[in-house]
Design a protein around this motif. Structure first.
Motif, PDB file in Angstrom:
ATOM      1  N   ASP A 250       0.706  -1.263   0.085  1.00  0.00           N
ATOM      2  CA  ASP A 250       0.037  -0.060   0.145  1.00  0.00           C
ATOM      3  C   ASP A 250       0.802   1.276  -0.175  1.00  0.00           C
ATOM      4  O   ASP A 250       0.621   2.151  -0.725  1.00  0.00           O
ATOM      5  N   GLY A 251       1.786   1.228   0.841  1.00  0.00           N
ATOM      6  CA  GLY A 251       2.684   2.531   1.011  1.00  0.00           C
ATOM      7  C   GLY A 251       3.649   2.603   0.069  1.00  0.00           C
ATOM      8  O   GLY A 251       4.213   3.904  -0.059  1.00  0.00           O
ATOM      9  N   SER A 252       3.927   1.664  -1.208  1.00  0.00           N
ATOM     10  CA  SER A 252       4.934   1.953  -1.826  1.00  0.00           C
ATOM     11  C   SER A 252       4.486   2.354  -3.154  1.00  0.00           C
ATOM     12  O   SER A 252       5.179   2.348  -4.101  1.00  0.00           O
ATOM     13  N   GLN A 253       3.258   2.860  -3.379  1.00  0.00           N
ATOM     14  CA  GLN A 253       2.825   3.593  -4.658  1.00  0.00           C
ATOM     15  C   GLN A 253       3.661   4.590  -4.658  1.00  0.00           C
ATOM     16  O   GLN A 253       4.010   5.459  -3.814  1.00  0.00           O
ATOM     17  N   THR A 254       3.896   5.091  -5.956  1.00  0.00           N
ATOM     18  CA  THR A 254       5.263   6.219  -6.299  1.00  0.00           C
ATOM     19  C   THR A 254       4.688   7.465  -5.223  1.00  0.00           C
ATOM     20  O   THR A 254       5.529   7.929  -4.666  1.00  0.00           O
ATOM     21  N   ARG A 255       3.593   7.765  -5.407  1.00  0.00           N
ATOM     22  CA  ARG A 255       3.260   8.965  -4.753  1.00  0.00           C
ATOM     23  C   ARG A 255       3.521   8.924  -3.163  1.00  0.00           C
ATOM     24  O   ARG A 255       3.966  10.066  -2.506  1.00  0.00           O
ATOM     25  N   ASP A 256       2.827   8.174  -2.786  1.00  0.00           N
ATOM     26  CA  ASP A 256       2.798   7.840  -1.382  1.00  0.00           C
ATOM     27  C   ASP A 256       4.156   7.732  -0.733  1.00  0.00           C
ATOM     28  O   ASP A 256       4.649   8.070   0.230  1.00  0.00           O
ATOM     29  N   LEU A 257       5.083   6.881  -1.432  1.00  0.00           N
ATOM     30  CA  LEU A 257       6.388   6.604  -1.176  1.00  0.00           C
ATOM     31  C   LEU A 257       7.361   7.754  -1.106  1.00  0.00           C
ATOM     32  O   LEU A 257       8.260   8.121  -0.376  1.00  0.00           O
ATOM     33  N   ASN A 258       7.122   8.830  -2.005  1.00  0.00           N
ATOM     34  CA  ASN A 258       7.596  10.049  -2.283  1.00  0.00           C
ATOM     35  C   ASN A 258       7.572  10.958  -1.153  1.00  0.00           C
ATOM     36  O   ASN A 258       8.253  11.532  -0.383  1.00  0.00           O
ATOM     37  N   GLN A 259       6.061  11.095  -0.825  1.00  0.00           N
ATOM     38  CA  GLN A 259       5.797  12.303   0.022  1.00  0.00           C
ATOM     39  C   GLN A 259       5.456  11.874   1.358  1.00  0.00           C
ATOM     40  O   GLN A 259       5.179  12.490   2.478  1.00  0.00           O
ATOM     41  N   ASN A 260       5.060  10.434   1.598  1.00  0.00           N
ATOM     42  CA  ASN A 260       4.419  10.030   2.872  1.00  0.00           C
ATOM     43  C   ASN A 260       4.991   8.524   3.066  1.00  0.00           C
ATOM     44  O   ASN A 260       4.253   7.642   3.167  1.00  0.00           O
ATOM     45  N   SER A 261       6.329   8.642   3.156  1.00  0.00           N
ATOM     46  CA  SER A 261       6.991   7.338   3.106  1.00  0.00           C
ATOM     47  C   SER A 261       6.621   6.495   4.354  1.00  0.00           C
ATOM     48  O   SER A 261       7.266   5.298   4.354  1.00  0.00           O
ATOM     49  N   PHE A 265       7.323   2.515   5.546  1.00  0.00           N
ATOM     50  CA  PHE A 265       8.388   2.479   6.400  1.00  0.00           C
ATOM     51  C   PHE A 265       7.991   1.894   7.769  1.00  0.00           C
ATOM     52  O   PHE A 265       8.825   0.959   8.338  1.00  0.00           O
ATOM     53  N   VAL A 266       6.887   2.387   8.252  1.00  0.00           N
ATOM     54  CA  VAL A 266       6.498   1.795   9.691  1.00  0.00           C
ATOM     55  C   VAL A 266       6.257   0.159   9.752  1.00  0.00           C
ATOM     56  O   VAL A 266       6.902  -0.490  10.375  1.00  0.00           O
ATOM     57  N   PRO A 267       5.528  -0.286   8.646  1.00  0.00           N
ATOM     58  CA  PRO A 267       5.435  -1.967   8.611  1.00  0.00           C
ATOM     59  C   PRO A 267       6.798  -2.520   8.191  1.00  0.00           C
ATOM     60  O   PRO A 267       7.012  -3.646   8.915  1.00  0.00           O
ATOM     61  N   ILE A 268       7.646  -1.983   7.650  1.00  0.00           N
ATOM     62  CA  ILE A 268       8.885  -2.453   6.979  1.00  0.00           C
ATOM     63  C   ILE A 268       9.655  -2.406   8.300  1.00  0.00           C
ATOM     64  O   ILE A 268      10.165  -3.503   8.608  1.00  0.00           O
ATOM     65  N   PHE A 269       9.559  -1.415   9.022  1.00  0.00           N
ATOM     66  CA  PHE A 269      10.541  -1.585  10.464  1.00  0.00           C
ATOM     67  C   PHE A 269       9.971  -2.490  11.358  1.00  0.00           C
ATOM     68  O   PHE A 269      10.744  -3.342  11.788  1.00  0.00           O
ATOM     69  N   ALA A 270       8.490  -2.823  11.366  1.00  0.00           N
ATOM     70  CA  ALA A 270       8.163  -3.709  12.205  1.00  0.00           C
ATOM     71  C   ALA A 270       8.681  -5.304  11.771  1.00  0.00           C
ATOM     72  O   ALA A 270       8.891  -5.943  12.633  1.00  0.00           O
ATOM     73  N   MET A 271       8.321  -5.082  10.401  1.00  0.00           N
ATOM     74  CA  MET A 271       8.771  -6.742   9.900  1.00  0.00           C
ATOM     75  C   MET A 271      10.394  -7.019  10.208  1.00  0.00           C
ATOM     76  O   MET A 271      10.784  -8.087  10.315  1.00  0.00           O
ATOM     77  N   PHE A 272      10.930  -5.994   9.746  1.00  0.00           N
ATOM     78  CA  PHE A 272      12.588  -6.226   9.872  1.00  0.00           C
ATOM     79  C   PHE A 272      13.038  -6.567  11.234  1.00  0.00           C
ATOM     80  O   PHE A 272      13.747  -7.258  11.513  1.00  0.00           O
ATOM     81  N   LEU A 273      12.493  -5.715  12.404  1.00  0.00           N
ATOM     82  CA  LEU A 273      12.839  -6.103  13.838  1.00  0.00           C
ATOM     83  C   LEU A 273      12.336  -7.385  14.236  1.00  0.00           C
ATOM     84  O   LEU A 273      12.986  -8.258  14.668  1.00  0.00           O
ATOM     85  N   THR A 274      11.176  -7.954  13.724  1.00  0.00           N
ATOM     86  CA  THR A 274      10.689  -9.089  14.158  1.00  0.00           C
ATOM     87  C   THR A 274      11.445 -10.152  13.387  1.00  0.00           C
ATOM     88  O   THR A 274      11.976 -11.188  13.996  1.00  0.00           O
ATOM     89  N   VAL A 275      11.687  -9.951  12.091  1.00  0.00           N
ATOM     90  CA  VAL A 275      12.527 -11.005  11.444  1.00  0.00           C
ATOM     91  C   VAL A 275      13.770 -11.297  11.840  1.00  0.00           C
ATOM     92  O   VAL A 275      14.459 -12.352  12.112  1.00  0.00           O
TER      93      VAL A 275
ATOM     94  N   PHE B 169      12.032  -7.117  -0.930  1.00  0.00           N
ATOM     95  CA  PHE B 169      11.243  -6.044  -1.216  1.00  0.00           C
ATOM     96  C   PHE B 169      11.401  -4.977  -0.355  1.00  0.00           C
ATOM     97  O   PHE B 169      10.756  -3.617  -0.858  1.00  0.00           O
ATOM     98  N   ALA B 170      11.531  -5.006   1.063  1.00  0.00           N
ATOM     99  CA  ALA B 170      11.700  -4.026   2.023  1.00  0.00           C
ATOM    100  C   ALA B 170      12.978  -3.102   1.813  1.00  0.00           C
ATOM    101  O   ALA B 170      12.668  -1.787   1.277  1.00  0.00           O
ATOM    102  N   LEU B 171      13.923  -3.736   1.363  1.00  0.00           N
ATOM    103  CA  LEU B 171      15.287  -2.766   1.058  1.00  0.00           C
ATOM    104  C   LEU B 171      15.036  -2.337  -0.514  1.00  0.00           C
ATOM    105  O   LEU B 171      15.461  -1.056  -0.639  1.00  0.00           O
ATOM    106  N   GLY B 172      14.289  -2.779  -1.221  1.00  0.00           N
ATOM    107  CA  GLY B 172      13.898  -2.330  -2.596  1.00  0.00           C
ATOM    108  C   GLY B 172      13.080  -0.953  -2.364  1.00  0.00           C
ATOM    109  O   GLY B 172      13.297   0.130  -2.957  1.00  0.00           O
TER     110      GLY B 172
END
Lengths: 296, 335
Positions: A250-261, A265-275, B169-172
């Motif tokens: 959801d968050g990685s659509q170009t417009r969102d990723l650019n202005q509202n990253s 990034f919040v779910p990425i961070f959660a996933m990264f820490l958990t993994v 994909f996250a890194l991407g």
């Protein structure tokens, strides 16, 4: 404690406290940090419906595309949905499919791996060939093949992740079984006339379960990541269900990723820490059980 | 060696048969292929009655003057759906061997043509990723083994552990945001104008894919090198007064590459899965993006064709890695 002191205590009498110390030392501080994080995330995931957080699917809960630490704790996405609430609800499905998936993989993979390693002969050849064929698919391609033509409910996604795990897990179970099946205590059991079922359950299973324990954590991490991969292929859980993978998409659509990253990034961070916590804890447990294996 | 290769070739053929059967079976058993051909019409269950003349055929299909059951009947005959799965599998397999992967339901183009058009982009991405992975992992692996336990080694250990925990994909997404959107240092999507722009626009996605495998390579190489450095011939070389650099690159590196070669095949699998996902993030019109579109549109022949091509490629690569490995290390042949 110096080496010489350790030797004398072991020779004199086995000091339980010293053993406890050694245990804690080996698992280390980082292990407990990792376990605490995993506990916290699991608890939040379990209790999500009762936590005082916003409704994750409520559109315009706050102003759309609000930043972090604005009116909503971690901002809102393009539809004004609360990112923090969505991340906690996402943990439910991500951890859920991860855990159920690896559980299925270990039960089925472990069973056929032990069967192949214990019975040998034709059983082993047939199982090994099927396993080898399954391993000939890149894992995400295999997952794609299964989910592509099914309704993607929570259970189908978990089942898919489990099926993907069966082949590598059964390989490990088979190797461990073969290694133990030749040991004296198994042969002794056979000599006194124990049946195959008893030997497998009483003698082999406890020993095969040790490496499996570490694998549960590592495999759960892999399953959580795999759910994210499926989400990017549009093959994660369907409908309104929220998972970390779907939130990142959801968050990685170009417009969102650019202005509202932060939406991504919040779910990425959660996933990264958990993994990372799962990998770290899994690694420590594996090292710990390996050490015991050689020490006694 | 000849007998060994012959045995491996037989094994290769058996595995290819079973892999294609799994792919064909999965899509045929799990889903109803009729749905994929005629869409919602497949739900009609009174065609037997129509055939027996007990009931009028319905005409719900848009811009089609033929009856619904007529369409279903034709589709079943065209695709041989009235025959048993095993028989259909062998017909289909025969077609694949002659290069006929079927026709896309959506675009009506031959699947082989679609794949021939998309695959080179994906291959280019994967080759670049492998090159980046090796270029990063080998020097760092050698240096961290050489300085084991020192600051650089510890730092790279932490970094590679972190890299292994971050999904590609996250890194991407992070890399896309920082290097392409916020700072526009590198292109955010694929540019097909010339070979130069193609390489230029693949730098980011290939780096993302490459770094993930580089972490695995670096860890393996470091472990293997540490073992090799204990060997007598290394002490011998040192005693003869050779420089550390000479020993590391000329003596110790080559015998330490075995694990790395073994995982090369496995990492290709991770790379294929990774590129399916990364292609979407960086808008690369490769085979991964094609599969995603085909899945969304229920374009059964395209999904099946792509999966079969990918799986076959993966099996063949592993076959060659296996041969290479055996050729490099004669001990494997004996067992």
């Amino acid at each position: 404690m110096t080496n010489s002191v350790a030797f004398t205590t072991v020779v004199d009498d086995i000091d339980d406290e010293a053993l406890d110390d050694a245990f804690k030392k080996r698992l280390g501080f980082g292990f407990w940090v990792a376990i605490s994080w995993l506990g916290l995330v699991s608890l939040a995931a379990l209790l999500a419906p009762w936590l005082p957080i916003a409704d994750p699917n409520e559109i315009a809960n706050g102003a759309p595309r609000d930043g972090i630490l604005g009116d909503n704790f971690m901002g809102t996405d393009a539809l004004g949905r609360d990112v923090f609430a969505r991340t906690i609800w996402g943990a439910r499905i991500s951890l859920g499919v991860g855990f159920l998936g690896i559980l299925l993989g270990i039960v089925v993979g472990g069973a056929i791996g032990i069967a192949a390693g214990y019975f040998k002969g034709l059983t082993d050849q047939v199982i090994s060939f099927v396993v080898f064929s399954l391993l000939s698919f890149p894992s995400l391609v295999l997952a794609l093949l299964i989910t592509a033509s099914l309704n993607r409910s929570f259970l189908t996604v978990a089942m898919t992740l489990g099926i993907v795990g069966i082949a590598p897990i059964s390989r490990l179970a088979r190797a461990t079984t073969i290694q133990f099946a030749e040991r004296e205590f198994v042969q002794a059991a056979r000599v006194i006339g124990a049946k195959s079922r008893r030997i497998i359950i009483k003698e082999l299973l406890p020993n095969v379960l040790v490496p499996m324990g570490a694998l549960t954590l590592l495999g759960m991490g892999i399953s959580i990541v795999a759910e994210g991969g499926l989400a990017f292929l549009g093959l994660s859980v369907e409908g309104e269900a929220i998972s970390w993978g779907k939130s990142i998409v959801d968050g990685s659509q170009t417009r969102d990723l650019n202005q509202n990253s932060h939406v991504a990034f919040v779910p990425i961070f959660a996933m990264f820490l958990t993994v990372m916590a799962l990998n770290f804890a899994g690694d420590r447990i594996r090292e710990y059980t390996d050490v015991r294996e050689t020490a006694f | 060696m000849a007998r060994f290769i012959a045995r491996r070739v037989v094994q290769l053929i058996l595995v290819l048969l079973s892999v294609t059967f799994i792919a064909f079976g999965a899509l045929n058993f799990l889903g109803d292929p009729l749905v994929n051909i005629v869409g919602p019409l497949a739900a009609i269950d009174y065609c037997d009655e129509v055939e027996a003349g007990l009931r009028e055929d319905s005409y719900t299909s848009i811009n089609n003057s033929r009856g619904d059951c007529e369409i279903i009947g034709e589709a079943k005959a065209d695709f041989g759906l009235d025959k048993p799965v095993i028989q259909r599998y062998f017909t289909w397999l025969g077609n694949i061997i002659t290069g006929d992967l079927g026709t896309s339901f959506q675009t009506q183009l031959p699947v082989s043509e679609i794949i021939a058009q998309k695959l080179p982009k994906s291959l280019m991405l994967m080759v670049m990723a492998q090159i980046i992975a090796l270029a990063v992992a080998i020097p760092i692996g050698v240096y961290s083994a050489y300085r084991a336990g020192r600051a650089v080694d510890r730092a790279t250990s932490v970094a590679s552990f972190g890299l292994l925990s971050i999904p590609n994909f996250a890194l991407g997404v992070i890399v896309l945001q920082f290097f392409a959107l916020r700072n526009q240092w590198l292109p955010a999507s694929f540019d097909d104008t010339s070979i130069g722009t193609r390489i230029h626009s693949l730098i980011l996605p290939a780096t993302v894919l490459g770094l993930g495998i580089a972490a695995t390579y670096q860890r393996l190489l470091r472990t293997d090198l540490l073992t090799t450095l204990q060997e007598d011939f290394v002490h011998m070389a040192r005693a003869k007064g050779m420089t550390d650099r000479h020993i590391m690159t000329r003596h110790a590196l080559r015998p330490s590459l075995f694990s790395l070669i073994t995982v090369f095949g496995v990492s290709t699998g991770a790379l294929i899965g990774g590129s399916l996902v990364i292609e979407g993030i960086f808008s690369i019109p490769g085979i991964g993006s094609e599969i995603v579109t085909a899945v969304v549109r229920d374009d059964f022949p395209v999904v099946l064709g792509s999966v079969v091509v990918i799986a076959t490629g993966f099996v063949v690569i592993n076959f060659f890695v296996d041969l290479l490995y055996t050729w490099l290390d004669p001990r494997v042949r004996a067992s």
